[in-house]
Design an enzyme around this catalytic site. Structure first.
Site, short mmCIF file in Angstrom:
data_model
loop_
_atom_site.label_atom_id
_atom_site.label_comp_id
_atom_site.label_asym_id
_atom_site.label_seq_id
_atom_site.Cartn_x
_atom_site.Cartn_y
_atom_site.Cartn_z
N TYR A 97 20.32 -98.28 73.88
CA TYR A 97 19.45 -98.34 75.06
C TYR A 97 18.76 -99.71 75.08
CZ TYR A 97 16.87 -96.15 78.88
OH TYR A 97 16.39 -95.80 80.12
N VAL A 199 18.38 -84.86 87.61
CA VAL A 199 18.04 -85.75 88.72
C VAL A 199 18.72 -85.28 90.00
CG1 VAL A 199 18.24 -88.10 89.64
CG2 VAL A 199 17.62 -87.76 87.25
N PHE A 313 18.88 -98.70 89.81
CA PHE A 313 17.51 -98.21 89.58
C PHE A 313 17.36 -97.82 88.13
CE2 PHE A 313 14.23 -94.97 89.20
CZ PHE A 313 13.18 -95.58 89.86
#
Length: 378
Positions: A97, A199, A313
């Site tokens: 990450y 999501v 995003f």
């Protein structure tokens, strides 16, 4: 024993020069030191999931006991109640990450807890208050956390535990993507792949709440009809498997729904291409994930004749901007929807003692599973 007492006495008297023991005990400096000692607040010992190196989470994580931590004047000690295992948590442990804590580290990034104690300078928070780290903060997979009061945000005590623990990363991502790229009005439409993700489910419900049509793409799987029904119960207008969209004109499958102006991609590869096929001229596709690990391929004609835009995003990037100040207000509105039953998604509360089983499920070892949420109370 006598020699130990004599040694301790000599160490105590050393800073006081030639004073007797009685004089040293009653010296103002001793009184001040005593007050400081008695006024120091410590957290309880904490049980935590830690990793000392990056790698597969099921191999590099372990549960250990951490010693008490001093609660300084601006600190808040929080007894954690619940925290989820998100894909980004797994990626941080794996070391892939973009933003991650230095190892050794405690896992977790969001969660909910109850204020246990506060430093003397803390204002606005009291023991018993329900709080979340806002913006999220590293190290939520432990029973007690001590951090500066600025980290913690007080939320409604009636908030459902599992939703309070998970409200920031996924629901807030859905909300920001619906608001930040295209101005959508009632009656407009959006399209997305990965519709069964948390999501994706949030996008369906938030869109329906605003009167926005939503078209959803899911992968082909056993039981796809049941999945479609589940998403339609959440508010989906249309749900298609990828194989159903292997036609020249996908828009011919829609009835009474306008061409979407906005699309969301969290898969990549062919699933991203299907989102692009639905978009109308001047449409925008926002990518927020890449579960298939396949690249996005866009035809030249899509750019020239449809004038499509591709955007990305990342919630953590948004939270580091000025808009992060809006975060807490938006979280309150999302928690209101959860309490009213207008925002829901499937989760499984797992006792902390069963962490290893939860991480296995989160890694997909047992197929598709609900979001795993560690419950520190069980």
């Amino acid at each position: 024993m006598a020699s130990l007492v004599r040694s301790a006495t000599l160490r105590f008297l050393k800073p006081f020069g030639n004073l007797t023991l009685n004089e040293a005990v009653n010296h103002p400096r001793t009184q001040t030191l005593s007050l400081r000692a008695f006024s120091t607040t410590l957290s309880p010992p904490s049980k935590a999931v830690v990793y000392e190196q990056h790698g597969p989470p099921d191999r590099v994580t372990r549960v250990i006991q951490l010693p008490p931590v001093e609660v300084k004047e601006n600190d808040v000690c929080v007894k954690m109640l619940a925290a989820p295992i998100n894909p980004s948590d797994i990626n941080r442990i794996e070391g892939v990450y973009p933003v991650r804590p230095q190892v050794p580290a405690v896992g977790g990034y969001e969660g909910v807890g109850e204020v246990h104690s506060v430093g003397p300078a803390v204002k606005g928070l009291l023991p018993g208050d329900l709080v979340i780290p806002s913006p999220p903060s590293f190290g939520t997979w432990q029973t007690y956390i001590v951090k500066d009061q600025s980290v913690w945000y007080k939320i409604n005590k009636n908030s459902p535990l599992e939703y309070a623990a998970t409200i920031t990363v996924n629901p807030l991502t859905a909300l920001r993507m619906l608001e930040d790229f295209v101005t959508l009005n009632k009656g407009d439409a959006i399209v997305q792949n990965g519709a069964t993700s948390i999501v994706g489910q949030c996008i369906i419900q938030l869109a329906q709440h605003r009167g926005i049509h939503n078209i959803n793409i899911i992968r082909d799987r056993t039981g796809s009809d049941e999945v479609k029904e589940k998403l339609k119960n959440l508010g989906a207008d249309e749900v298609f498997t990828e194989s159903q969209l292997e036609v020249k004109n996908v828009k011919g499958l829609l009835s009474g729904i306008p061409e979407p102006a906005l699309g969301f991609n969290c898969v990549g590869g062919n699933a991203a291409s299907l989102v692009l096929k639905f978009l109308g001229r001047g449409g925008t596709m926002v990518t927020y994930g890449g579960m298939s690990k396949k690249p996005i391929t866009v035809s030249t004609s899509s750019f020239i004749f449809k004038d499509l835009s591709l955007r990305g995003f990342w919630l953590q990037n948004w939270m580091s901007s000025e808009k992060a100040k809006e975060c807490r207000v938006l979280i309150d509105s999302l928690l209101d929807l959860a309490r009213e039953g207008k925002l829901k998604y499937e989760m499984e509360l797992v006792p902390f003692d069963n962490f290893n089983a939860a991480i296995d499920k989160a890694l997909g070892k047992q197929g598709s599973q609900p979001k795993q949420v560690i419950n520190f109370q069980l």
